[in-house]
Enzyme design. Structure first.
Site, mmCIF file in Angstrom:
data_model
loop_
_atom_site.group_PDB
_atom_site.id
_atom_site.type_symbol
_atom_site.label_atom_id
_atom_site.label_comp_id
_atom_site.label_asym_id
_atom_site.label_seq_id
_atom_site.Cartn_x
_atom_site.Cartn_y
_atom_site.Cartn_z
ATOM 1 N N TYR A 152 0.977 -1.302 -0.036
ATOM 2 C CA TYR A 152 -0.111 0.008 0.002
ATOM 3 C C TYR A 152 1.013 1.428 -0.063
ATOM 4 C CZ TYR A 152 0.938 1.065 4.920
ATOM 5 O OH TYR A 152 1.355 1.206 6.160
ATOM 6 N N CYS A 153 0.113 2.329 -0.371
ATOM 7 C CA CYS A 153 1.008 3.609 -0.239
ATOM 8 C C CYS A 153 -0.064 4.598 0.309
ATOM 9 C CB CYS A 153 1.629 3.878 -1.721
ATOM 10 S SG CYS A 153 0.649 3.774 -2.971
#
Lengths: 218, 218
Positions: free
Chosen positions: B177-178
């Site tokens: 994820y970011c």
DNA sequence: CAATTATTCAATAGATTTATTGAATAATTT
DNA sequence: AAATTATTCAATAAATCTATTGAATAATTG
């Protein structure tokens, strides 16, 4: 599509939408349309806009997925594109009014001016409808009432209120409402009625907020 | 204050706020700040903006209650004004991405390009954290990780991912994820890792959405 | 089918927003 | 105290937004 291109495309698109919202007259139009569809003429009547100018603002919003239109006879009727938009719009307003000191101040001054500090919340109103024998008064123009109103409400448009005073019972507690937080009809109604000795308060918010709440809790 | 004056003041104030939002670079800055505070320099590095221009955009947002700043040494650090703003911002994005065909298309094309269609939703992730032994990979720059991350996540910034491949287990399922929907780091990570034979998917949304969700459910 | 009505179109001028440039400021290091 | 660094300020030109004007269009009525 590269990352940078993607981001640019998204931010451009998003900022176009926001630009289409970022104009006081267009906000006023949105507020009007939040009660139901209106012809261009209808919008011209309650704003300070010229016909051509109102039409232009509407087109800006139409090409940005904020409003839609349908033609019937001479008239073109505009309305908000959907309830999801209305929900976003109300989130923005709620934020602005509660977090931006300048707007909060204006809002509070308005409320104090109208001595309507003991306004009724939507939750309280739901309660009162169930448990008390209140009179719920919709003071918006009758077209708006016909287009949609809170169940059980009685329509007495603000400009007819004075004449219809006799037909209103002094025994019941009265709750007046109109549109959202920017609508001042309910404040005027409270002022007039309490001067005449009625037991009256206003709904803190308005019909669009009530409608949204019903949709959300369904 | 008369009704008309009140309305004008409210709509003016509201449209000022929206104007301050309605610019692609400012939106990009908001997106950056949604992970934590940044110096002007930090913002200049990841945008195409000049120093003076970035500073100007930040000032526009500061004077409109979108960001706040604090000074420390040479540096001025900017951050979003509060979580309520972040919540409104995310409502707007969600609406735009799901209701405006143009943006929806861009978004979907991006997702297809990255073959990341089987992205994991926040709900699914919560489930997986509880029930499976997954590796949750935060691929944002380490400063952002340090400022706040999903509990249990491991920081491997995208630009270090290639070098650190050996230290990553091939047995566990990996979720990368970011930031929010506009961040493409996670897509790049999924591409790289799956080419190397890892079992990897991305989180559909990002850290800011996860954070908001936690706040909302508290 | 000519006249009327509601709306839109097209052109324009004035106002606002934006990016760029180079200078000014304020905190730190030498 | 002088030099360096990060940021802001001020002025300007280009781009965009807005209101106004008068003409054009499209549906209806006489």
């Amino acid at each position: 599509m590269k990352g940078r291109e993607f981001k640019d495309a998204m931010y451009d698109g998003l900022s176009k939408l926001l630009k289409a919202l970022a104009n006081p007259y267009r906000l006023e139009i949105i507020e009007m349309l939040s009660q139901g569809e209106k012809s261009v003429e209808g919008i011209v009547q309650t704003t300070n806009l010229s016909f051509a100018n109102a039409s232009q603002h509407l087109q800006v919003m139409k090409s940005n997925n904020i409003v839609k239109s349908r033609k019937e006879g001479h008239y073109v009727y505009y309305s908000l594109i959907n309830d999801d938009f209305l929900s976003v719009y109300q989130h923005i307003i709620k934020y602005a009014v509660s977090e931006i000191a300048e707007l909060e101040k204006i809002m509070n001054r308005q409320r104090e001016d109208n001595k309507s500090l003991n306004a009724v919340s939507i939750e309280e109103l739901e309660n009162m409808i169930e448990n008390k024998n209140i009179l719920l008064l919709d003071v918006r123009p009758s077209v708006e009432f016909e287009f949609g109103h809170i169940t059980g409400a009685v329509s007495v448009p603000m400009n007819e209120l004075m004449e219809q005073l006799k037909s209103i019972s002094k025994d019941k507690e009265i709750i007046a409402y109109c549109r959202g937080p920017f609508c001042v009809l309910a404040d005027e109604a409270v002022k007039l009625l309490s001067e005449q000795g009625f037991n009256v308060r206003r709904l803190d918010e308005g019909y669009p907020e009530w409608k949204m709440k019903q949709l959300e809790t369904n």
